[in-house]
Structure formats: C-alpha cells, structure tokens
Design a protein around this motif. Sequence first.
Motif, PDB file in Angstrom:
ATOM      1  N   ARG A   1      -1.108   3.766   8.673  1.00  0.00           N
ATOM      2  CA  ARG A   1      -1.468   3.242   7.510  1.00  0.00           C
ATOM      3  C   ARG A   1      -2.494   2.192   7.495  1.00  0.00           C
ATOM      4  O   ARG A   1      -3.411   2.024   6.589  1.00  0.00           O
ATOM      5  CB  ARG A   1      -0.315   2.703   6.594  1.00  0.00           C
TER       6      ARG A   1
ATOM      7  N   TRP B   1       0.755  -1.330   0.079  1.00  0.00           N
ATOM      8  CA  TRP B   1       0.025  -0.010  -0.006  1.00  0.00           C
ATOM      9  C   TRP B   1       0.717   1.335  -0.071  1.00  0.00           C
ATOM     10  O   TRP B   1       1.818   1.292   0.774  1.00  0.00           O
ATOM     11  CB  TRP B   1      -0.813   0.107   1.291  1.00  0.00           C
TER      12      TRP B   1
ATOM     13  N   TYR C   1      -6.431   2.217   5.805  1.00  0.00           N
ATOM     14  CA  TYR C   1      -6.910   1.424   4.967  1.00  0.00           C
ATOM     15  C   TYR C   1      -7.832   0.353   5.285  1.00  0.00           C
ATOM     16  O   TYR C   1      -8.236  -0.647   4.827  1.00  0.00           O
ATOM     17  CB  TYR C   1      -5.633   0.520   4.383  1.00  0.00           C
TER      18      TYR C   1
END
Length: 242
Positions: free
Chosen positions: A208, A193, A212
Amino acid sequence: MKIISMIPARYSATRFPGKLMQDLGGKTVILRTYEATVATKLFDDVIVVTDSNIIYNEITSNGGKAMMSKKQHDCGSDRIAEAVENLDVDVVINVQGDEPFTDEVSLSKLIDVFKADAKKEVDLASLMVHIKDENEINNPNTVKVVLDQYNFALYFSRSPIPFRRDKTVDVKYYKHKGVYAFRKEALLDFYRWPMLPLEASEKLEQLRYLEYGKRIKMVETNVEGVEIDTPEDLERAKKLWK
C-alpha cells in the motif's frame, strides 16, 4: 523523540488460527514476543493491540500492557494506527505478534534510521534477511523484497523476485521480516488510504505504501529467528528455543 512498540495480535490467523496462544517453551507465543520486545529496553512503552479477549487477558494477567481494537481490521498496520491516533509519539515500531525471537540489535538498527534522518525524509523502515536456500526463495510464505542501490524497497512479492533469466548474474535474495518502524504521520496516512490492487492481490500490506508513492528504507539484519505462520514453523521455533 518518543518511540514506542506496538504488537498487533489477531487471534484468528488464516493459516494457523490461535497460533499466538500456542505453547513455546512454557509460555504462549504472544507472551514470548511481548517479553522479548520489552527486554530490549529500547522503547518508552510496549503495547499489544488485539481483537481478542483471550490475548488481552493473556498479556494483562502476566503484568503486560494491552489494548482492545475498536474496529475490525484487515492488517496489523491498520490495527496499530487506530491505537496510536491519539497517543503522543513520534515513531512507532510494529513488532508482529508471531515474532518471539525479536532482538535488540535488529530493532536498534531501525531506530537508528530515524535518529540519522534529520530532514525527516524516511517515512518508514523495515527489516530484511539475506536468503540463499532455493526452497525458501520459491516458497510463497516467504515474502521477498527487491531494492534500489540505496536500499529502498522497489517491490515486495510472494513470488521469487528477481527472476534469474541470466544465471551468470550475481543477485541477492532478501526475505522481508514483518517488523516496521513508522513515523506516526505515515502510519495514519496508511490508515486513511483505501487498499489498491497490488496489496489486495499479494495480501501484503507494505505494498500500500509503494502504491501511494511512499519510500520504505530496508535494513539488513543477520538475526532471522522464526516467524510462526504454520504449525511447521511452530515446531521449528520450539527446537530453536531449546
């Protein structure tokens, strides 16, 4: 379930370059961290992953296991994701290289999360410590985490969260300790990602996952130790080691 520990170790730390090679009671910080992790006897393997020949040689010359990163990485999770991509493992525990006071009890609690997760609903877990000191709550070097009622992380920040507008409400503050436990698949997802704005702004890799839509199970520990981010932290660690 095969469980290993990976210790990401970058030599050129922004706030304290070369900190992992500083002396702590007659051995370097990174060697102390490696030995403490091995001493827990919880893992099928313990490996330091580094971008530095100095750190690699420090570990291997003292009988330890180390791997060199093939690429440049912005964070420890990326570094160990590269390292475990072709390894046969189920769960990876990421112990930060500046955590020489890593202990068996705390790591056991993280492993127990996955042993109890028969449906594989937890992607990763991490540690937190209850903090009461106002200076630490307001210190941007202390990362805070706020939780839902099931101890899943809602957000991590360098800011003092939650903000106490109503001083009569009894809320707890938790410090995030940079020790993670990942399912291998979640770690590889993270590696693929791109970084999003929250992580880029706060410089906190765990954001992160939240950006997501992944869930992070937080586990409370009473063992705080010292994370060595500054020269002042190293001095505190030396006193604690004595």
